[in-house]
Design an enzyme around this catalytic site. Structure first.
Site, PDB file in Angstrom:
ATOM      1  NE  ARG A 177      -2.162   0.695   4.042  1.00 51.56           N
ATOM      2  CZ  ARG A 177      -2.178   1.681   4.924  1.00 51.56           C
ATOM      3  NH1 ARG A 177      -1.058   1.998   5.565  1.00 51.56           N
ATOM      4  NH2 ARG A 177      -3.279   2.355   5.156  1.00 51.56           N
ATOM      5  NE  ARG A 210       2.056  11.189   9.795  1.00 46.62           N
ATOM      6  CZ  ARG A 210       0.879  11.206   9.177  1.00 46.62           C
ATOM      7  NH1 ARG A 210       0.013  12.180   9.416  1.00 46.62           N
ATOM      8  NH2 ARG A 210       0.555  10.251   8.326  1.00 46.62           N
ATOM      9  CB  SER A 211       9.419  14.865  10.694  1.00 49.08           C
ATOM     10  OG  SER A 211      10.594  14.404  10.097  1.00 49.08           O
ATOM     11  CD  GLN A 212       8.154   7.836   9.054  1.00 46.77           C
ATOM     12  OE1 GLN A 212       8.935   7.638   8.135  1.00 46.77           O
ATOM     13  NE2 GLN A 212       7.223   6.950   9.396  1.00 46.77           N
ATOM     14  CD  GLU A 254      -2.646   9.081   6.763  1.00 47.50           C
ATOM     15  OE1 GLU A 254      -1.678   9.035   7.549  1.00 47.50           O
ATOM     16  OE2 GLU A 254      -3.246  10.144   6.489  1.00 47.50           O
ATOM     17  CG  ASP A 311       1.968   4.378  12.216  1.00 46.03           C
ATOM     18  OD1 ASP A 311       3.004   3.694  12.150  1.00 46.03           O
ATOM     19  OD2 ASP A 311       1.454   4.876  11.221  1.00 46.03           O
ATOM     20  CD  GLU A 317       4.058  -3.184   7.436  1.00 46.67           C
ATOM     21  OE1 GLU A 317       3.931  -1.952   7.511  1.00 46.67           O
ATOM     22  OE2 GLU A 317       3.092  -3.986   7.446  1.00 46.67           O
TER      23      GLU A 317
END
Length: 581
Positions: free
Chosen positions: A194, A247-249, A316, A347, A541
């Site tokens: 996705r 937002r960042s990461q 999303e 998340d 994943e």
């Protein structure tokens, strides 16, 4: 109180907190003004304007709550057939609402949107060569299945490479995909499934694999995209989609540069972009920093995750967020905390929840995470080291001092000597969040943020032995909490980033016992991944720690995905380090 920034002894706490705050502001301003010829950081309201110009919130509300698609990301990744004002007009003429027939809503979507994925196309990376992985494959000649797996993972880069179809000037009007200006790069490596876009922290592990595959031009191309985002925004968004601009990461840019430099020694590229590495660091110090006070004596500026302009559900995951916040009485707060958890990359996890069985209790921005502050410490180390190589002596000392301050903060705030490990800190409670096991607790091993390693590492090894996290055949789960949360970043899921960081961190110590454990953990995870590949023909994943045959992980708001960029990279890197028994 003793300030972590100046370390001056004082007599009165109330006065000194104010003094510390002033010094922190002065220090940040000195850093922010040292490159006056570079563009001023973009006003983050521009991000909201861009989001609003692409998504008309009443349409999002109607379509996502109708659950036209099981995965809400599918809708926001679709491409508009017409300018947004025409689509809005058609929506209003049809009189659609949350009470409308689902078939009528689906008809509206079909008439106005192209399928998700229409904004990217497959591209073969120009530096991909079929034989560049041969040396690693040949080193595994005694294990033909493992050698064949390496060759297959090398080939997967071709299927994970995508090019943006639309130009950077037109994408915001028709697609949620965004490309920054100022770079010729318009292709990148996606995670898979996705995820059809470039994700920030995923790319660190993708780059580990690209380095093993000898794809240095691809690495540089992706770095140029990320640097262009820093030029325009001051930070790198979660991914290159409009809906991720708030937002960042985890700030892995310097670590990606480190990987690229080890592979290429391209010091000219470092010199050209050093100021942008500083700029991203400054953004985290300005936008994601709070003060931690210990024993009324010491204060430390430490980083946490957050979000900007998150008063609505994530586009999303609109339906999921709306359901989570419904009836809470403070939905805007929950929306912001959910976005902050997305910035963490986890998340979601019970790590961020005040009540493990309630996602609505998410409180990410109140937590000082071990892993984030360890990564910031590594950034400071690298910025100091590179400043010395580039001849920036004042900056070399500035960042060396920052790194020293940071490691003291990690020791004095996050380290629990009785337990023998690091734990997250709660800003409001001014106390450790909990003593629960999370793989993120061990990231200081990976970043070299251990104080007194000769004593700290044995304590951490004892902690790991007692934790119960080492008993599973397919790797170390991110969390040992899972029966209540049912979130994907909880038990029983093993996530490649943290498996890689734990193994690498243990292997990099001088402790024989730690290095032996690194090989054992790497071998279990690698063999489980190979078993899954031979059975299913895909890379997952995440994996289930309990399944030696490499079963996929589960839980969370979407099904486990295949591809998979960071898994491929982690596997190739660990194998290249010879960590397989």
């Amino acid at each position: 109180m003793q300030s972590c920034l100046r370390r001056r002894p004082t007599r009165r706490c109330t006065i000194l907190v104010t003094v510390w705050s002033c010094l922190a502001v002065v220090l940040f301003n000195l850093r922010a003004n040292r490159n006056t010829n570079h563009p001023k950081m973009a006003d983050l309201s521009l991000s909201a304007n861009l989001l609003n110009s692409h998504f008309y919130w009443p349409i999002l509300d109607v379509v996502q709550r109708a659950r036209i698609y099981p995965d809400g990301k599918q809708f926001v990744d679709m491409v508009l057939k017409h300018p947004i004002d025409e689509v809005i007009k058609d929506f209003e003429l049809r009189g659609l609402s949350t009470k409308s027939n689902k078939e009528d809503i689906a008809k509206f979507v079909k008439d106005n949107y192209l399928p998700a994925g229409s904004d990217v196309k497959a591209v073969v990376p120009p530096d991909w060569q079929p034989d560049s992985i041969n040396r690693l494959a040949e080193s595994l000649a005694k294990e033909p299945a493992m050698a064949n797996w390496v060759q297959s993972l090398h080939k997967l880069w071709r299927s994970l490479a995508k090019e943006a179809i639309l130009s950077s000037s037109s994408i915001p009007h028709l697609s949620s995909l965004i490309m920054p200006s100022g770079t010729d790069s318009n292709w990148f490596i996606v995670p898979g499934g996705r995820f059809r876009e470039l994700f920030y922290w995923d790319t660190y592990w993708t780059m580990q694999g690209l380095a093993v595959s000898g794809m240095h031009s691809t690495m540089k191309s992706i770095l140029n995209i990320m640097l262009a985002f820093v030029t325009q925004l001051g930070y790198i968004p979660n991914c290159n989609r409009v809906y991720c601009l708030n937002r960042s990461q985890p700030p892995m840019l310097c670590l990606m540069f480190e990987t690229y430099l080890k592979a290429t020694n391209d010091m000219a590229f470092l010199r050209e972009n050093y100021h942008l590495l500083e700029r991203e660091y400054d953004w985290w110090m300005s936008e994601r920093t709070s003060t931690v006070v210990i024993d009324y004596k010491y204060s430390y500026a430490m980083n946490h995750y957050g979000s900007t302009e998150s008063s609505r559900p994530r586009p999303e995951s609109y339906r999921e967020d709306w359901e989570t916040a419904s009836g809470s009485g403070e939905p805007e707060h929950i929306y912001a905390e959910l976005a902050a958890a997305c910035e963490s990359g986890q998340d979601f996890s019970s790590r961020w929840m005040a009540k493990p069985d309630s996602l609505a209790s998410v409180e990410t921005s109140h937590i000082v995470p071990v892993d984030l502050n360890a990564i910031m410490h590594r950034n400071e180390q690298l910025l100091s080291e590179w400043a010395g190589l580039l001849g920036f002596k004042a900056k070399m000392h500035l960042y060396a001092d920052s790194a020293e301050i940071r490691i003291n903060a990690i020791r004095n705030v996050l380290w629990n000597n009785a337990t023998g490990c690091w734990f997250d800190w709660h800003l409001e409670k001014q106390a450790p969040v909990s003593n629960r096991f999370y793989a993120s607790n061990l990231v200081p091993l990976f970043t070299g943020s251990t104080h007194s390693p000769e004593t700290t590492v044995p304590q951490v090894l004892d902690y790991l032995d007692k934790s119960g996290a080492l008993v599973y055949p397919a790797g170390v789960p991110f969390s040992l909490s899972g029966n209540q949360s049912h979130q994907q970043w909880d038990f029983p899921n093993v996530w490649p980033p943290y498996q890689h960081m734990l193994v690498t961190g243990l292997a990099n110590t001088s402790n024989k016992r730690a290095r032996q454990l690194a090989r054992r953990l790497a071998t279990g995870w690698l063999r489980a991944g190979l078993a899954a590949w031979r059975r299913d023909g895909v890379m997952h994943e995440k994996y289930d720690c309990r399944l030696a045959d490499g079963g996929a992980g589960s839980g969370g708001e979407y099904a486990s995905q295949i591809g998979f960029g960071w898994t491929n990279g982690a596997v190739l890197d660990l194998l290249s380090k010879g960590l397989l028994d």
